[in-house]
Design a protein around this motif. Structure first.
Motif, short mmCIF file in Angstrom:
data_model
loop_
_atom_site.label_atom_id
_atom_site.label_comp_id
_atom_site.label_asym_id
_atom_site.label_seq_id
_atom_site.Cartn_x
_atom_site.Cartn_y
_atom_site.Cartn_z
N GLY A 1 -2.60 13.13 -9.65
CA GLY A 1 -2.77 12.51 -8.33
C GLY A 1 -4.18 12.53 -7.80
N GLY A 2 -5.07 13.30 -8.41
CA GLY A 2 -6.45 13.40 -7.93
C GLY A 2 -7.33 12.32 -8.56
N ASP B 1 4.48 9.81 -15.47
CA ASP B 1 4.05 10.61 -16.63
C ASP B 1 2.55 10.49 -16.87
OD1 ASP B 1 6.82 10.52 -16.69
OD2 ASP B 1 6.91 10.66 -18.86
N LEU B 2 2.07 9.26 -16.91
CA LEU B 2 0.68 9.05 -17.26
C LEU B 2 -0.26 9.61 -16.20
CD1 LEU B 2 -1.19 7.82 -19.35
CD2 LEU B 2 -1.05 5.64 -18.13
N VAL B 3 0.02 9.33 -14.93
CA VAL B 3 -0.87 9.80 -13.88
C VAL B 3 -0.77 11.31 -13.72
CG1 VAL B 3 0.78 9.52 -11.96
CG2 VAL B 3 -1.66 9.28 -11.53
N TYR B 4 0.39 11.89 -14.00
CA TYR B 4 0.54 13.35 -13.89
C TYR B 4 -0.29 14.05 -14.95
CZ TYR B 4 2.76 17.92 -13.40
OH TYR B 4 2.97 19.26 -13.21
N VAL B 5 -0.29 13.52 -16.16
CA VAL B 5 -1.06 14.14 -17.23
C VAL B 5 -2.56 13.91 -17.02
CG1 VAL B 5 -1.50 14.13 -19.72
CG2 VAL B 5 0.84 13.96 -18.87
N LEU B 6 -2.93 12.72 -16.58
CA LEU B 6 -4.35 12.39 -16.46
C LEU B 6 -5.02 13.10 -15.29
CD1 LEU B 6 -4.37 8.55 -17.21
CD2 LEU B 6 -5.38 10.35 -18.62
N THR B 7 -4.45 12.96 -14.10
CA THR B 7 -5.16 13.41 -12.89
C THR B 7 -4.30 14.24 -11.94
OG1 THR B 7 -4.58 11.37 -11.72
CG2 THR B 7 -6.64 11.37 -12.95
N PRO C 1 -13.37 9.46 -7.39
CA PRO C 1 -12.29 8.73 -6.70
C PRO C 1 -12.38 7.22 -6.82
CG PRO C 1 -13.09 10.53 -5.34
CD PRO C 1 -14.03 10.44 -6.51
N SER C 2 -13.59 6.68 -6.84
CA SER C 2 -13.73 5.22 -6.89
C SER C 2 -13.46 4.66 -8.29
CB SER C 2 -15.13 4.82 -6.45
OG SER C 2 -16.13 5.43 -7.27
N LEU C 3 -13.46 5.51 -9.32
CA LEU C 3 -13.24 5.05 -10.69
C LEU C 3 -11.90 5.47 -11.27
CD1 LEU C 3 -16.75 5.81 -12.27
CD2 LEU C 3 -15.91 3.62 -11.39
N ALA C 4 -11.26 6.47 -10.69
CA ALA C 4 -10.05 7.03 -11.28
C ALA C 4 -8.91 6.02 -11.33
CB ALA C 4 -9.63 8.28 -10.50
N THR D 1 -5.25 8.75 -7.06
CA THR D 1 -4.25 8.19 -7.98
C THR D 1 -2.85 8.72 -7.68
OG1 THR D 1 -4.71 9.96 -9.58
CG2 THR D 1 -5.94 7.91 -9.84
N SER D 2 -2.63 9.15 -6.46
CA SER D 2 -1.32 9.69 -6.08
C SER D 2 -0.36 8.53 -5.80
CB SER D 2 -1.45 10.59 -4.85
OG SER D 2 -0.18 11.05 -4.43
N THR D 3 0.48 8.19 -6.77
CA THR D 3 1.46 7.12 -6.60
C THR D 3 2.64 7.64 -5.78
OG1 THR D 3 2.57 7.72 -8.66
CG2 THR D 3 0.80 6.09 -8.79
#
Length: 317
Positions: A261-262, A253-259, A173-176, A267-269
């Protein structure tokens, strides 16, 4: 002495014809301008204005997954006050904006200054910097996910000799969020670099030469010649990157593919949260209300930036 007066000159018979021809030319130019503007105007109405109005109307209803509408007035807006996940998503979005916007600004501006002057192979260098921007964000996310996979990714193997091979950049969580910011900057720096290059092209070379003749060094020429003339371009970059960081493709798009939101919603925008409310929980009315609030906040922030900076013109004209 006899004086003769010349008869009054008659207006030229061609004057009305010329006037009529001038009016018809202006009319043709206006029609041509409207014809060129019509496709974009129609597209904005169909794909932006009408959906925004519909979303504003749906925000006053409770909509379930079966298409049933129940009018609840301001009920959806009252729910926001006690929605802890919404406030957490807004906090993540705010951290992302205040981190991504200045870093992307500095990096892209530095790249523009680096490739401003012509040298051998400059076209290839500019293309290399801009290349990530022409790739789909889904592909970008998959590539970086492959590079950052825990213990088996290429980056983990490169960092293994330094004792960092076990670091989970997307799973901690601290690096994502920081990893998400770095990937976003890498993706968008080429586009913003081109915008700055366009602004640098408008800086008269004569002014820089005159300042150099007067004894101004590189820093003085940048501070007193280049930077003041780049303020409108800089303002455009800041506003564009701010809006993109909140509602742009990289915000979903980017955050959905990467994480997705986790991890742990790190990273939940806010855009991802709106998507989850609409298409995961079928809460269309609440998602529409969230959308109207986010758009209103963006309009207010953009208006404040315009008001304080006068569109990037800080000095008095």
């Amino acid at each position: 002495m006899v004086t003769t007066t010349a008869p009054p000159s008659k207006p030229s018979a061609r004057t009305p014809a010329r006037r009529k021809a001038g009016m018809s030319r202006k009319r043709r130019e206006a029609l041509a301008a409207y014809a060129f503007l019509a496709p974009d105007t129609i597209g904005l109405l169909i794909f932006v204005a009408i959906p925004m109005l519909l979303a504003f109307g749906v925000a006053f209803f409770k909509v379930d997954g079966f298409g049933n509408y129940q009018f609840i007035g301001l009920g959806n807006y009252r729910l926001m006050a006690g929605d802890d996940q919404l406030w957490a998503s807004l906090e993540v979005t705010a951290k992302y904006v205040v981190t991504f916007v200045p870093i992307a600004f500095v990096v892209s501006f530095a790249l523009a200054m680096l490739v401003r002057n012509h040298f051998k192979g400059i076209g290839w260098v500019r293309s290399a910097f801009f290349l990530p921007n022409v790739v789909s964000l889904v592909v970008v996310g998959l590539i970086w996910q492959f590079l950052l996979v825990d213990k088996r990714g290429a980056l983990s193997r490169l960092l293994a000799p330094f004792g960092l091979g076990d670091v989970s950049f997307l799973g901690t969580p601290s690096l994502a969020l920081g990893t998400y910011v770095v990937i976003s900057v890498w993706f968008l720096m080429g586009y913003q670099m081109l915008v700055f290059l366009a602004g640098l092209k408008d800086v008269p070379k004569e002014l820089e030469d005159a300042a150099a003749i007067d004894g101004a060094g590189p820093w003085q020429r940048f501070r007193y010649v280049i930077w003041p003339l780049l303020r409108p371009t800089s303002f455009f970059v800041v506003v564009n990157s701010t809006i993109g960081a909140v509602t742009g493709l990289q915000a979903f798009d980017l955050v959905y593919v990467l994480t997705k939101g986790g991890p742990a919603r790190a990273t939940s925008t806010v855009v991802l949260y709106i998507y989850e409310q609409a298409f995961t929980f079928n809460n269309m009315g609440y998602a529409a209300a969230l959308t109207t609030v986010v758009v209103a906040l963006l309009i207010i922030c953009t208006g404040l930036m315009f008001g304080f900076t006068r569109g990037g013109r800080f000095d008095e004209d």
